[in-house]
Design an enzyme around this catalytic site. Structure first.
Site, PDB file in Angstrom:
ATOM      1  N   CYS A   1      38.104 -75.078  70.498  1.00  0.00           N
ATOM      2  CA  CYS A   1      39.196 -74.800  69.564  1.00  0.00           C
ATOM      3  C   CYS A   1      39.135 -73.396  68.953  1.00  0.00           C
ATOM      4  O   CYS A   1      39.325 -72.408  69.636  1.00  0.00           O
ATOM      5  CB  CYS A   1      39.242 -75.886  68.487  1.00  0.00           C
ATOM      6  SG  CYS A   1      40.856 -76.026  67.662  1.00  0.00           S
TER       7      CYS A   1
ATOM      8  N   LYS B   1      30.029 -76.498  68.269  1.00  0.00           N
ATOM      9  CA  LYS B   1      31.086 -75.599  67.801  1.00  0.00           C
ATOM     10  C   LYS B   1      30.569 -74.696  66.689  1.00  0.00           C
ATOM     11  O   LYS B   1      29.951 -75.158  65.723  1.00  0.00           O
ATOM     12  CB  LYS B   1      32.285 -76.419  67.314  1.00  0.00           C
ATOM     13  CG  LYS B   1      33.490 -75.586  66.887  1.00  0.00           C
ATOM     14  CD  LYS B   1      34.623 -76.501  66.460  1.00  0.00           C
ATOM     15  CE  LYS B   1      35.864 -75.729  66.023  1.00  0.00           C
ATOM     16  NZ  LYS B   1      36.947 -76.637  65.589  1.00  0.00           N
TER      17      LYS B   1
ATOM     18  N   GLU C   1      39.133 -82.313  71.718  1.00  0.00           N
ATOM     19  CA  GLU C   1      38.336 -82.347  70.495  1.00  0.00           C
ATOM     20  C   GLU C   1      38.825 -83.504  69.608  1.00  0.00           C
ATOM     21  O   GLU C   1      40.014 -83.804  69.572  1.00  0.00           O
ATOM     22  CB  GLU C   1      38.512 -81.016  69.756  1.00  0.00           C
ATOM     23  CG  GLU C   1      37.725 -80.895  68.465  1.00  0.00           C
ATOM     24  CD  GLU C   1      38.021 -79.596  67.738  1.00  0.00           C
ATOM     25  OE1 GLU C   1      37.173 -79.185  66.934  1.00  0.00           O
ATOM     26  OE2 GLU C   1      39.104 -78.999  67.964  1.00  0.00           O
TER      27      GLU C   1
END
Length: 515
Positions: free
Chosen positions: A206, A174, A109
């Site tokens: 994440c 995300k 990321e």
């Protein structure tokens, strides 16, 4: 480099504004036009069979070259110059992975420009990525999507997946943002999968890993074999270092997890790995250098049918059927991060302890090789909404080393230990089926092959004496008790087909077919 620079598109302004560079600038790992010279190299190493029992995976931990200033907007040319510097490094790593037989690689990321932007200062780095399946320009067909936000466009933290031909085969926005005001939150979590000849894959990013959707849904409902996980993960001891929690999540969910972290020592960012359900295949944690790292490992394509696949666990079976060990009189409160645990000290070299908090009781049986006089260990229990956000419901049983002999330091970060355990058995009366078993050793190392989870929910050591232990934990997530909230960022209502930026590059060196 100049070839890539010459491919930039100008911004296109319509009713809504799409923003972007030419796709190749953010996806060189997927072999764009400037990468064609390498295609022959990749093609020569691909094993051409209809289905593979194993595949060779790669992840790259990247030391991102950061912009000098993220508070003032830069020109598109300056933004591209910075991104090209990062892509040159990533390109080299990808070629190395291919030469070593990798069939898929994950990069981190924020890998091409970093973090800490505003909505305005991130703008020059963005590009429009279309939906892989639908030929749709949302702002030309507003009836198929929601209206534009006041700023005129949406900005998403996005993963993209390309095959060997450079075809975009998957895209993910995300959902659970973490201190990312530059990005919008999608209208709902996306569940993104794609098929290859070496298994069924899913992707998320994440902070998403700490929530039910999309992470658990991908595994439980969509039966993916492997999850691709780009992250910019800041390590938080004692429970949430990258290698510790990610390896535990792979084991608890029974899935392969390919983790590529960014590398930035001063921000505690390090920790990448290739994790199988039974044990880590390879991992990396380095706070001493500023260098990136390429990791490769052979992985089962379909771990659920592998002989080493763990059996189903009833996480509360043992703990709810035994009589609790006598609770010591000296139970005290202490904090791990912002969560108040109930602790009890391991006074003796061996013993049986129970500590409870509300409905959660944690049981520990243990035997130390010898108790170090200057080291204190405690057994802790916590159940409740976690941290300052008070949105995620945790249930945690943990054996943890205190920072000093002063009990007020119990729960604070500590990286070294001397005490070895001949035996430990940790269990808890969990109300959730989602429990992740963690064992972290001195100097932030994992313990492959040195512990196991029994069918009745006990986390126990095996194969004899342990290395010095920092923590042994059962980390539970009771998703149905989570507070209903979006975890951060700009919460404009958005569809899954609008503006985005790319933060992940994944290369599949085996042909893929969209689901």
């Amino acid at each position: 480099m100049q070839q890539r620079a010459n491919q930039t598109q100008s911004l296109v302004f319509m009713e809504c504004m799409f923003i972007g560079f030419n796709r190749s600038h953010l996806t060189l790992a997927m072999i764009p036009s400037s990468f064609q010279a390498s295609v022959a190299v990749f093609a020569q190493i691909i094993l051409h069979v209809s289905a593979l029992d194993t595949f060779r995976a790669a992840v790259y931990e990247h030391a991102v070259i950061l912009p000098n200033n993220t508070e003032t907007p830069v020109s598109q040319d300056d933004a591209l110059l910075l991104m090209n510097k990062n892509m040159d490094i990533l390109e080299k790593a990808i070629k190395q992975a291919a030469e070593q037989g990798a069939q898929i690689i994950v990069t981190p990321e924020d890998a091409i420009y970093g973090w800490k932007f505003t909505r305005e200062t991130i703008f020059p780095y963005l590009e429009y990525i279309p939906d892989p399946q639908v030929n749709w320009i949302p702002c030309q067909q507003p009836h198929r999507g929601s209206t534009c936000p006041p700023s005129g466009y949406y900005q998403y933290n996005t993963n993209v997946v390309y095959d060997t031909q450079g075809k975009l085969v998957a895209r993910y926005h995300k959902y659970h943002l973490y201190s990312e005001p530059q990005f919008d939150v999608p209208e709902k979590p996306e569940v993104v999968t794609f098929n290859t000849t070496f298994g069924r894959f899913g992707i998320f990013t994440c902070f998403d890993i700490l929530f039910h959707d999309p992470a658990v849904t991908l595994v439980k409902d969509f039966q993916v074999d492997t999850v691709l996980f780009p992250t910019a993960w800041m390590n938080v001891l004692p429970l949430l270092t990258a290698i510790e929690f990610h390896s535990a999540w792979a084991m608890g969910m029974g899935v392969n997890l390919l983790v590529a972290n960014t590398h930035h020592v001063s921000l505690r960012m390090t920790g990448s790995g290739i994790y199988a359900p039974h044990s880590p295949k390879v991992y990396y944690y380095d706070k001493e250098t500023e260098l990136g790292k390429l990791l490769l490992a052979e992985v089962d394509s379909h771990p659920r049918i592998s002989p080493t696949y763990p059996t189903a666990v009833n996480w509360s079976a043992y703990a709810t059927t035994i009589k609790p060990f006598p609770v010591q009189k000296h139970t005290f409160g202490g904090f791990i991060s912002r969560d108040e645990f109930n602790f009890t000290e391991l006074f003796e070299n061996a013993g049986n302890l129970t500590v409870c908090q509300k409905e959660l009781c944690c049981h520990l049986s243990y035997r130390m090789l010898g108790k170090e006089e200057n080291e204190v260990y405690v057994l802790g229990a916590f159940t409740g909404l976690h941290g300052r956000r008070r949105s995620e419901y945790w249930q945690v049983c943990t054996l943890v080393k205190c920072k000093s002999t002063n009990l007020t330091t119990c729960g604070q970060p500590v990286e070294t230990a001397l005490t070895r355990f001949e035996m430990f058995s940790l269990s808890g009366t969990f109300g959730t089926e989602y429990v992740f078993p963690e064992v972290l050793l001195t100097n932030i190392h994992l313990a492959p092959g040195k512990f196991e989870v029994l069918n009745d929910g006990r986390l126990v050591n095996k194969n004899g004496l342990s290395e010095p232990i920092l923590t042994v934990s059962l980390f539970g997530r009771w998703y149905t008790k989570d507070a209903l909230s979006i975890s951060g960022g700009t919460s404009n209502a958005a569809t899954t087909y609008l503006l985005i930026f790319t933060s992940l590059m994944i290369i599949a060196l085996q042909n893929t077919v969209m689901v």
